[in-house]
Motif scaffolding. Structure first.
Motif, PDB file in Angstrom:
ATOM      1  N   LEU A  72     -82.093 -17.836  58.403  1.00  0.00           N
ATOM      2  CA  LEU A  72     -82.045 -16.381  58.220  1.00  0.00           C
ATOM      3  C   LEU A  72     -82.642 -16.218  56.681  1.00  0.00           C
ATOM      4  O   LEU A  72     -83.355 -15.450  56.208  1.00  0.00           O
ATOM      5  CB  LEU A  72     -80.879 -15.782  58.553  1.00  0.00           C
ATOM      6  CG  LEU A  72     -80.204 -15.865  59.784  1.00  0.00           C
ATOM      7  CD1 LEU A  72     -78.935 -15.302  59.787  1.00  0.00           C
ATOM      8  CD2 LEU A  72     -81.066 -15.395  60.832  1.00  0.00           C
ATOM      9  N   ILE A  73     -81.960 -17.071  55.901  1.00  0.00           N
ATOM     10  CA  ILE A  73     -82.204 -17.075  54.311  1.00  0.00           C
ATOM     11  C   ILE A  73     -83.868 -17.345  54.184  1.00  0.00           C
ATOM     12  O   ILE A  73     -84.415 -16.851  53.309  1.00  0.00           O
ATOM     13  CB  ILE A  73     -81.465 -17.721  53.469  1.00  0.00           C
ATOM     14  CG1 ILE A  73     -79.905 -17.363  53.714  1.00  0.00           C
ATOM     15  CG2 ILE A  73     -81.798 -17.969  52.124  1.00  0.00           C
ATOM     16  CD1 ILE A  73     -78.983 -18.552  52.676  1.00  0.00           C
ATOM     17  N   ALA A  74     -84.228 -18.466  54.782  1.00  0.00           N
ATOM     18  CA  ALA A  74     -85.770 -18.768  54.556  1.00  0.00           C
ATOM     19  C   ALA A  74     -86.756 -17.722  55.374  1.00  0.00           C
ATOM     20  O   ALA A  74     -87.477 -17.440  54.832  1.00  0.00           O
ATOM     21  CB  ALA A  74     -85.818 -20.115  55.553  1.00  0.00           C
ATOM     22  N   ALA A  75     -86.183 -17.077  56.506  1.00  0.00           N
ATOM     23  CA  ALA A  75     -86.891 -16.145  56.793  1.00  0.00           C
ATOM     24  C   ALA A  75     -87.232 -14.980  55.915  1.00  0.00           C
ATOM     25  O   ALA A  75     -88.285 -14.178  55.630  1.00  0.00           O
ATOM     26  CB  ALA A  75     -86.609 -15.533  58.042  1.00  0.00           C
TER      27      ALA A  75
ATOM     28  N   GLY B  28     -81.161  -7.642  53.626  1.00  0.00           N
ATOM     29  CA  GLY B  28     -82.473  -7.911  54.607  1.00  0.00           C
ATOM     30  C   GLY B  28     -82.098  -7.961  55.876  1.00  0.00           C
ATOM     31  O   GLY B  28     -81.021  -8.333  56.515  1.00  0.00           O
ATOM     32  N   GLU B  29     -83.036  -7.739  56.900  1.00  0.00           N
ATOM     33  CA  GLU B  29     -82.826  -7.477  58.443  1.00  0.00           C
ATOM     34  C   GLU B  29     -82.425  -8.893  58.911  1.00  0.00           C
ATOM     35  O   GLU B  29     -81.766  -8.908  60.000  1.00  0.00           O
ATOM     36  CB  GLU B  29     -83.982  -7.149  59.001  1.00  0.00           C
ATOM     37  CG  GLU B  29     -85.346  -8.139  58.836  1.00  0.00           C
ATOM     38  CD  GLU B  29     -86.322  -7.430  59.712  1.00  0.00           C
ATOM     39  OE1 GLU B  29     -86.226  -7.101  60.909  1.00  0.00           O
ATOM     40  OE2 GLU B  29     -87.757  -7.387  59.139  1.00  0.00           O
TER      41      GLU B  29
ATOM     42  N   VAL C  69     -74.646  -8.038  52.692  1.00  0.00           N
ATOM     43  CA  VAL C  69     -74.804  -7.379  54.178  1.00  0.00           C
ATOM     44  C   VAL C  69     -74.295  -5.967  53.901  1.00  0.00           C
ATOM     45  O   VAL C  69     -73.430  -5.576  52.879  1.00  0.00           O
ATOM     46  CB  VAL C  69     -73.786  -7.894  55.059  1.00  0.00           C
ATOM     47  CG1 VAL C  69     -74.397  -9.352  55.302  1.00  0.00           C
ATOM     48  CG2 VAL C  69     -72.608  -8.100  55.058  1.00  0.00           C
ATOM     49  N   VAL C  70     -74.703  -5.007  54.680  1.00  0.00           N
ATOM     50  CA  VAL C  70     -74.281  -3.956  54.818  1.00  0.00           C
ATOM     51  C   VAL C  70     -72.880  -3.928  55.919  1.00  0.00           C
ATOM     52  O   VAL C  70     -73.250  -4.481  57.056  1.00  0.00           O
ATOM     53  CB  VAL C  70     -75.308  -2.892  55.544  1.00  0.00           C
ATOM     54  CG1 VAL C  70     -74.704  -1.439  55.700  1.00  0.00           C
ATOM     55  CG2 VAL C  70     -76.342  -2.299  54.289  1.00  0.00           C
TER      56      VAL C  70
END
Length: 215
Positions: free
Chosen positions: A27-30, A80-81, A212-213
């Motif tokens: 997820l971080i890489a994306a 980020g999404e 995060v939200v």
């Protein structure tokens, strides 16, 4: 409609970090590999923002180019999404929860830095307060990282450089950190991250950072 966001840095043993790696690292890489995000990061590195009190303030003239730079920074430092899935749920078939499977696994309050704010992103205020040069010394991407104990020790000198202030530099950073602390038990974003790095390095633990939200 407002939001409430959280930026957490929690300490865990390496077995926990290894179990988290397949979930969080992709997820971080994306996020980091997103061309738009990279463009926003590069723009902020080239164009550090002025005093936040001039941003879109009534009666203060802000040129179009500066307004666009501020907007770009806001988008860069919002949750980020991809990493947001750590809170929203990775998939309907996966019952993993950031709250129960990460935050609630921390037994000692000293083993987590958690900054929660309404209508604000703690990571955004932190990045603006320290500026792009210091922010570039942090591992991971925009407050999101997963580090083994060895990686914590290896990155500690850079984090110490990022958050090592002279009295004058500290005062300037505090002026640009718009989060409200007076009368609160909340730890400053200028203090919590370095405390966590030093503590984890000394205790033989890794770190998990997530922005995060929460709603």
């Amino acid at each position: 409609m407002g939001i409430t966001s959280a930026w957490s840095i929690s300490a865990h043993d390496d077995a926990f970090i290894a179990a988290m790696a397949p979930r969080l690292l992709p997820l971080i890489a994306a996020e980091q590999e997103n061309p738009i995000a990279r463009e926003r990061w590069d723009r902020w590195q080239r164009e550090p923002l002025p005093d936040f009190r001039t941003w879109w303030k009534p009666g203060v003239r802000t040129c179009q180019e500066e307004a666009e730079a501020v907007h770009s920074f806001h988008e860069l430092t919002a949750s980020g999404e991809h990493v947001q899935k750590m809170y929203d749920g990775l998939s309907p078939e996966d019952d993993f929860s950031l709250i129960t499977d990460v935050w609630e696994q921390v037994d000692d309050a000293q083993d987590i830095f958690l900054s929660v704010h309404t209508k604000e992103y703690a990571l955004r205020s932190f990045f603006h307060a320290i500026g792009p040069v210091r922010a570039a010394l942090f591992p991971g991407w925009c407050g999101n990282f997963l580090l083994t104990h060895a990686e914590v020790r290896a990155t500690l000198p850079a984090v110490e450089r990022a958050l090592g202030f002279t009295p004058g530099e500290r005062a300037m950073a505090e002026e640009q950190d718009w989060l409200d602390y007076p009368g609160s038990d909340e730890e400053s974003v200028l203090d919590g991250p370095l405390r966590m790095w030093r503590q984890a390095a000394a205790d033989g633990r890794g770190l998990c950072g997530v922005s995060v939200v929460i709603y």
